[in-house]
Each structure stands twice: as structure tokens, then as C-alpha cells.
Design an enzyme around this catalytic site. Sequence first.
Site, short mmCIF file in Angstrom:
data_model
loop_
_atom_site.label_atom_id
_atom_site.label_comp_id
_atom_site.label_asym_id
_atom_site.label_seq_id
_atom_site.Cartn_x
_atom_site.Cartn_y
_atom_site.Cartn_z
N ASN A 1 24.73 37.14 34.56
CA ASN A 1 25.71 37.30 34.57
C ASN A 1 26.78 37.21 33.36
OD1 ASN A 1 28.29 38.58 35.08
ND2 ASN A 1 28.40 36.84 37.41
N ARG B 1 22.84 41.36 35.96
CA ARG B 1 25.23 41.98 37.20
C ARG B 1 26.08 42.88 35.44
NH1 ARG B 1 30.36 39.12 37.74
NH2 ARG B 1 31.27 40.86 39.29
N HIS C 1 32.03 43.55 44.01
CA HIS C 1 31.82 42.00 44.42
C HIS C 1 30.63 42.78 45.77
CE1 HIS C 1 35.56 39.84 44.48
NE2 HIS C 1 34.72 39.01 43.54
N ARG D 1 45.50 37.82 39.04
CA ARG D 1 44.85 39.86 39.57
C ARG D 1 46.33 39.95 40.83
NH1 ARG D 1 39.14 41.24 39.69
NH2 ARG D 1 39.01 39.51 38.59
N GLU E 1 25.94 35.19 44.26
CA GLU E 1 25.63 37.29 44.06
C GLU E 1 24.39 36.87 42.92
OE1 GLU E 1 29.49 36.05 42.70
OE2 GLU E 1 29.88 39.00 43.17
#
Length: 612
Positions: free
Chosen positions: A7, A88, A176, A237, A383
Site C-alpha cells: 500500500n 492497493r 474503502h 477531510r 485491508e
Amino acid sequence: MKILVFNAGSSSVKFGIFDTRIDDPRVVKAEFEHFLDGYCDLHFQLGGEQGETLHHRVKVTDVEHAIENIPNLLEQWGYDDFDAIGHRVVHGGTLLTAAVRIDNKTLSLIEDATPLAPLHNPANLSGIYISQEIWPDKPQVAVFDTSFHKTIPEEAYSYAIPKSWRQLGVRRYGFHGTSHHYVALRVADALQTPLSDLRIISCHLGNGASVCAINHGVSVDTSMGMTPLEGLVMGTRSGDVDPGLFSFLSRHSGMSIEEIERQLYHNSGLKALGGSSDLRNIEQQAAEGSSDAQLAINVYAYRVRKYLGAYSAVMGGVDVVVFTGGIGENSATMRQRICDQLHFLGLSLDVNKNSSLQLSAFDSQLINHEISRIKVIVTRTSEQWMIAKEVQQHLESARLQENKDNCVIPVAVSARHVHLSRHAVELLFGKGYQLNVLRTLRQPGSWAALETVELIGPRGIISNVRILGPEREQTQIEVSRTDTFTLGIEAPVRASGKLDNTPPIRLRGPCGELVTRGMIVAARHIHMHSDDALAWGLNDGDLVDVELGEGERRTLFANTKVRVNGNFLTEMHIDTDEANAAGITFSTKGHLVNKQSDSIVTIVNKKQQTLK
Ligand code: ADP
């Protein structure tokens, strides 16, 4: 199979080695971060979850330099022997909707999707380019954050904006995806209930945060949109804002679009409301009386709760709410604030279980009260593990594709039909009536009855609809999508027997009428004899793609559910609309070309968990 998972971000690189054959599949987990003055932090854990996590400050200048160091580290740690690499990639655009082998075509499609994720895709791509140089002989596969959301229906992914903008690709994609898919599989495993029987709302609350409505195993809506900016309040965010703020701010403070966007990504969210992007600091300050911190917590919880209500409405109810991510896994107070006032939905938290929760890896814990209709589960996301699983499935599917001439499945076209309960037979044909066998069908034990019924909808009537025997517990009406328009009744695409929230319809027989729920458009499926499943490496519940038809009408039937049983005759069932689309008249043969497992227990600890 051992898989190296990458990732690569713009300011950190996470990587791990996953061995899909063992109970604790993660054997190495490591991360480089905080690059400053030619050095960075390296955290690593060897030997799976039991291993100690070590922290070093190392002489590594940037992300590229960090990746170049990985082969040496893996050799030192004794983990340099792996079979494939999974990367990823945040955005796959509209074309990359499943894991895909990385070649020049894939790279150019990822480049094409980059304007949709300008902060993420370039870093992911640079990780891919470097690892291709380092390991040119290893199969490398890209796995996309967006792909789990490919099932979101048009009404949920479309923004109400000019068509020409939508044609540019402006729509909801969602992110996600690997995390939401992973925790949904964990929930199904923990509850020992097939994913296809559950309506789940997954709350991934980390630095980035999103909610996803997972209806019978597929994503039907998610809070992030075209970019990872929409939806929940996040660390830095903003989540949902009025798009009108762009013109307001540029007129009133002269800011450029780029500057406003930068502020929305990096200086908003918890950081803007409460002065820190880390909820731990905010919770501390709120307890010390900071009204800003208190507001930040309230806005955060309110926004998640609002989405829980919205997604319950989207799915016509909810069975499980699952929390994951740094905040979802660790903040008991945030979980409680989010769940407060949801009693009307049937959600009641057990506050003691919630506050005393101790979570370990590959663990799912129930925190709802016994009387709660909705289960509330906390589980740790992984993940990277999900990426490893997708890489493995992709490589196995590629082998199926190479061997597709050996994976041939007969296909049968099912015309509309009904299965009746005893109660329904008596209402339609009279007390004590027994249906008569017209002819036996290919699936052992099933037959077409001599009798037919009429289906009556608000818009039209369909006559002579065949009854299939034997009788069942529940009446089920299987029609094609076209039939639903003839009748004027919307019906969901469902597996046989999954009849909750199906619409009512009137049936008419020679002796009476009956209004019943149970009308579905049957989801395509394969009845598979256990010997064939064994030979093709498939399990009950797996989803496969099947190629049907020939020439210009050749069609790929994706996501076909496999049902395995020692009594089944191997045969795929599609409905008349699907057959017409592929130009099939009555029977044909299909080739299995792809598979996805719907079960998590194939890789992670095969021991069953007990939920306390
Ligand atoms: P990422 O999205 O970067 O993977 P994580 O899922 O690790 O992020 O979540 C990080 C966030 O989780 C932190 O910023 C912090 O706000 C929150 N967090 C972690 N532990 C706790 C805790 N014990 N209490 C409250 N919040 C926590």
C-alpha cells in the site's frame, strides 16, 4: 500461497506478507512513515499477530527509497520467498472493477483513472513501477478500493448534474471497498450466517471514514463519492459540504479552487472543528471542557448516525451495524454517541460490553444488548489481508480461464414459474387438493405440475404460469425483469428462498385468489454436484463468472452463485431475459472463467468464533 501486499501512499508505505495456507495469515507487517531529514520511522511485526512490534528510525529518504529497501529487509527477516505481489490502488474508474494482473494495458487504465484520485493514484502507480523493476518475474496484481462498490445501482451512483458531466465520469465510485468487504465477511463468519442473508451497515471510521450499505452481500450505497472527500467527517477531510461553498469562498475571500480543495482535504474535519485530527486528543480536550472539541465530537457522531438512518431506509431495514477503523475499533464513547437514539430502529447498545471491549486481531465482538434486534459488532479491519485474498482468487481464476475448455457447464433457461405452499394450493385449488405431475425435471426430485395460475399485477395479468413441485414452506413467484413491467410490480433479484421484503402480488387459481409476498427475479445460479465442485476448486456460496453463447452475442454472466450438493445435477439456471440477451434459445453450455469466494473461513482461522 504467499503474497506480498503493498500500500504505497504519498507519505508512507505499508507492506505485509500473507500466507494464505495458515491460520494467522499475516506473517509480516511493516510500515515506513514520517520521512524527515533523510530518515524515517520503520515499524514491523514478524511472525503474525503474536509477534512483537519493533520500531526503528532508519536512514531512508522517501517513499521510493523505502520500497527499494524492502527486498533487503525481507531477506534479513527470512521472508523473501513469496509467490505474487498485490498492490492497493485507490481508484479504478469505471473500467477496472475487479482485481487485475498488471500489464501495460492495466497501467494505462490506472493512469486514465488518475484525474479522479489525483492525491492517491500517482503514489500507488509509483509503487507499482518500482516493484516491477525489483521483482520483474513475480505476478503483480492491482486491487482497487472502488471495485467492491461496482454493484451500487444507478440511482445511488448518479449525481443530478448535466449529462455531459456524467459522461466525463462524474459519479459516485466509493472507496474503502476492500475494508467494507472484509468486515462484511467477518460479520457473516462471526454470526455463522451467509453474507447473502444479511443487511449490513459497515462504518469504517479511521483517519479516512466512510459508511457502506451492504445488502445481501453487495454494496448498494456508500458515503464517499467521486472522490474520498464526500460523506462523513474525517481526520482532516470535511465530508459532505454544500458545493455552493466553492463560488461563495472564491467571491468573498478570493481563494482559488485548488486552495479551497486543499483546505477541504487537509485542514477540515476533526482538525478544523476540534483542533486535532486525532480523536484521542479531541476526546481529552472535550473532557477538559473545550467547547470546540465537544462540537467536533457531536458533529462527527451526528453525521454517522444520519447515514445509519439513511442506509436503513435504503435497504428496507438493517440486521447488523459493524464498526471498524481506528475510531470504530477503539472509541467506545464515539460508538455509544453514534448508537444513541437508534432504539426506534431496533438498535440497543449494551453499554457495559461496549465500554469494556478488548479486541484482538481476527476477532469480532458483539456489543448490542440482548434485546436488540440489530446486532452491533466491532471487528478489526485488514485491508491488506483482503488484498492478498483477492490476489489469490485472481490468480486461481486466471488458471480457470486458461483451462476453460475443461470447465464446461450445461445451461438451462427457466421460464417464469411459481412454487406454492400447502396453504396457497388450498386457497387456489380447493381444500385437500393435490397437484398433479406433468413431467419430471432434470434436478432430482423436482417436477412441473399440470396446473397453472394467473399472476395479477396493477398493470397487467400473466396467465398459464406453471407451478413447479414439490410444495414448499413459502410461496415463491419467479419472473423475469420484463415480466415485472408487464405486471407493474418491482421485484428484487434474489436467490431462491430469500423472500424478505418482497412485494405482494395476487395469484388466481380455479377456486380462488391469494395475495402473497414472495415475487423475485431469480438470481442466476449453478446447481453443482459436489464431485464437480471438488474438481474445479469451488465451494458452496462461491461466485463465478460464466461465459455463454458464441460470436457477437457471447455474454459474460458475472457473479453467478454456486450451490453445491451431492444430489444436484450440475446445471446453470438463467431466466428468459438473460437467455435472450445472450441469444440462447433453450439450452447451451457455458465456460467457467472466474471465481470469487464469498467465504472468509477459506483462509482466516478455520476455527469458528463464538460471539459472547
Ligand atoms: P487510517 O485511516 O489512516 O488507517 P486508522 O484506522 O488507524 O487510520 O485510524 C486512526 C485514527 O483512529 C486516529 O487518528 C485516532 O483518531 C483514532 N483512534 C485510534 N485509537 C483511538 C482511541 N483509543 N480512542 C479514540 N480514537 C482512536
